[in-house]
Design an enzyme around this catalytic site. Structure first.
Site, PDB file in Angstrom:
ATOM      1  N   ASP A 115      -3.202   4.686   2.711  1.00 21.48           N
ATOM      2  CA  ASP A 115      -3.512   5.145   4.067  1.00 21.48           C
ATOM      3  C   ASP A 115      -3.122   6.608   4.182  1.00 21.48           C
ATOM      4  OD1 ASP A 115      -4.399   2.678   5.004  1.00 21.48           O
ATOM      5  OD2 ASP A 115      -2.401   2.043   5.638  1.00 21.48           O
ATOM      6  N   ASP A 165       0.842  -1.196   0.000  1.00 19.54           N
ATOM      7  CA  ASP A 165       0.000   0.000   0.000  1.00 19.54           C
ATOM      8  C   ASP A 165       0.877   1.245   0.000  1.00 19.54           C
ATOM      9  OD1 ASP A 165       1.067   0.218   2.529  1.00 19.54           O
ATOM     10  OD2 ASP A 165      -0.858   0.371   3.564  1.00 19.54           O
ATOM     11  N   ASP A 190       1.525   4.705   2.244  1.00 20.94           N
ATOM     12  CA  ASP A 190       1.251   5.338   3.533  1.00 20.94           C
ATOM     13  C   ASP A 190       1.688   6.799   3.479  1.00 20.94           C
ATOM     14  OD1 ASP A 190       0.575   2.762   5.044  1.00 20.94           O
ATOM     15  OD2 ASP A 190       2.590   2.312   4.321  1.00 20.94           O
TER      16      ASP A 190
END
Ligand code: TTP
Ligand code: MN
Ligand code: MN
Ligand code: MN
Length: 372
Positions: free
Chosen positions: A308, A204, A206
């Site tokens: 995120d 992902d 961040d």
């Protein structure tokens, strides 16, 4: 710090935060085996056991060379009997029977498949397994039983389990930076997580968001998300409110939370990458929300990416940056080191001296970081 001793053994510190963390892994076969054992223990709810295997794997990642003989491990910390036995097996046979049995077991495979869905943890995966579900199609047949997060996770399963490249992470960082600066000039966006550790790819992206004037960051996340959504960048998002008790109110000892979750305002999202709004015709696929355009045909050039977004007040930013850079074992050990060796409590918000009952503040630390 690891110092090579003459007779083919190494000196490696027991705390991950005290040893080298090189990117190249010279012992992939061994660490993969140990990580399967850690994962299996995690799937069974044996967290202590899982942590022990993860620590063993982390120690091997710090070694400057490939392990050839089990005797070379004598000087290393964090390697229990079980880990050593498995390492020896892999060194001698190229594989471990125990690890292979786990990897081929129906339960491990189902748990692995399910926990790779965004929004699915061990508890849910295990429940589905108990109910006899084994495949993603078994879940797709009952969408009403899935949370919105899990539904999005299923729709984008393949994309979300394809590694994110650094270039894509930088591109998303830039998109977010532009939206953030439109909403609040002077605010900053910092790429953190595995990419900040130098990894070439990750699961992902961040991003930490802050503003040098404390308080300006309040309400920012909602505006940024609305801005990104309007541009068609978001396939899914859910905002979680800041639940951290204000540090300004007291110099009391911060409560230590059981989980590694911090309490910043954050957004768990899925971005649509590579599909600039307006440059593609309508697609026929049912899985895409209508507000994001897609190309038709086989050569699709958008990709779903987990992102995120975390907003931090400026005074807590250094702790958030440290906490969100990882790795997980590094963070665990850093906090354990702080507590045991320094009598301090460290988390993603603050550093607190347990015996002097004192909170450390780092405005000068931030200035030093900014000058670098
Ligand atoms: P991850 O994104 O889960 O992991 P990663 O970036 O190290 O690796 P990957 O390439 O697989 O994405 O978490 C990043 C760091 O953020 C990790 O050290 C844990 C930390 N973290 C928190 O501090 N609080 C949180 O609530 C979460 C979810 C993560
Ligand atoms: Mn990450
Ligand atoms: Mn991860
Ligand atoms: Mn993350």
């Amino acid at each position: 710090v690891s110092v090579e001793k003459p007779q083919d053994t190494w000196l490696v510190a027991a705390y991950a935060c005290q040893r080298r963390s090189p990117l190249p892994n010279n012992n992939q076969l061994l660490t993969d085996a140990l990580e399967t054992l850690a994962e299996e223990a995690h799937f069974c709810g044996h967290e202590g056991r899982s942590l022990a295997f993860s620590r063993a794997s982390s120690v091997l990642k710090a070694l400057p060379r490939t392990v050839r003989r089990v005797q070379e491990l004598d000087s290393l910390p964090c390697l229990g009997e079980h880990s050593k036995r498995v390492i020896q097996e892999v060194l001698e046979d190229g594989t471990s029977a125990e690890v292979e049995t786990i990897r081929q077991s129906e339960k491990y495979q189902a748990m692995k498949l399910f926990t790779k869905i965004f929004g699915v943890g061990v508890k849910t995966a295990h429940q589905w397994y108990q109910e006899g579900r084994r495949t993603l199609d078994d879940l797709r047949g009952h969408p009403a039983q899935l949370s919105k997060e899990q539904q999005a996770g299923l729709i984008h399963y393949e994309d979300l389990n394809t590694p994110v490249k650094r270039a894509d992470a930088e591109a998303i960082g830039q998109v977010v930076r532009e939206a953030v600066n439109k909403c609040l000039p002077g605010a900053s966006v910092t790429l953190t997580g595995g990419f900040r550790r130098g990894k070439p790819s990750g699961h992902d992206v961040d991003l930490l968001i802050t503003h040098p004037v404390e308080g300006q960051e309040a309400g920012l996340l909602k505006k940024v998300i609305a801005c990104l959504d309007q541009q068609g960048f978001l396939l899914y998002h859910s905002i979680h409110r800041n639940t951290f008790e204000s540090l300004e109110d007291s110099d009391q000892e911060p409560s230590s939370h059981a989980s590694s979750m911090d309490q910043y305002e954050r957004c768990f999202s899925i971005f649509c990458l590579g599909d600039l709004p307006g440059d593609a015709q309508e697609g026929a696929g049912a899985e895409k929300p209508s507000r994001v355009r897609r190309t038709s045909g086989a050569s699709r050039f958008w990709k779903a990416v987990r992102v995120d977004l975390v907003v931090t007040p400026y005074s807590q930013f250094p702790f958030a940056l440290l906490g969100w850079t990882g790795s997980r074992i590094f963070e665990r050990d850093l906090r354990r080191f702080a507590k045991r060796e320094k009598k301090m409590l460290l988390n993603s918000h603050t550093l607190y001296h347990l015996e002097q009952s004192r909170v450390y503040r780092f405005p000068q630390g931030i200035e030093r970081m900014r000058r670098k």
